[in-house]
Design an enzyme around this catalytic site. Sequence first.
Site, short mmCIF file in Angstrom:
data_model
loop_
_atom_site.label_atom_id
_atom_site.label_comp_id
_atom_site.label_asym_id
_atom_site.label_seq_id
_atom_site.Cartn_x
_atom_site.Cartn_y
_atom_site.Cartn_z
N ASP A 32 -49.69 10.14 -4.90
CA ASP A 32 -49.21 11.61 -4.75
C ASP A 32 -50.03 12.51 -4.53
O ASP A 32 -50.27 13.37 -3.68
CB ASP A 32 -47.97 11.85 -5.69
CG ASP A 32 -47.52 13.36 -5.35
OD1 ASP A 32 -46.83 13.59 -4.23
OD2 ASP A 32 -47.67 14.37 -6.22
N ALA A 33 -51.26 12.60 -5.21
CA ALA A 33 -52.25 13.59 -5.44
C ALA A 33 -53.17 13.15 -4.18
O ALA A 33 -53.66 14.03 -3.13
CB ALA A 33 -53.03 13.44 -6.59
#
Length: 146
Positions: A32-33
């Site tokens: 996600d990051a």
Amino acid sequence: MVMMASAPFLPIVSDAIAAQRLSPSALAYFGDAVYELFIRFIFLTPPQRINAYHHQVVAHVRAESQARYMDILWPHCTAAELTIFRQGRNAAADGPKRVPAKIYRQATGFEALLGYLYLTDPQRLQDVLALLEQHIRAEVAAAESL
């Protein structure tokens, strides 16, 4: 077009051992990051107000967009990559109520795949992100021409 080879968020050293020790949920958290930083990097040009950046980024990091991008990637994935995707998808908890569970799970699988590639195969991650960038830029251009 963004030059992914010079992207500041690509790893210097891959770590397949660390990736194997992480749970699918942890890979998704990491992915996600990676994905959000990739999207932010894309929308830095042309210069615009921060609010405009924010709206563009949010539109592309939503679960619905991630699930759609996984549909685009699916035919280009190896069997091993699809296994990572499925593990991430199957590990997904119930997401927010605004997102159907199927979409949320697919987005989680997408994130797990990106997290895994970041740690294990930076060149493959670069290839995957370049493919996504082409689709994202085409979507943005189509929306701007309306």
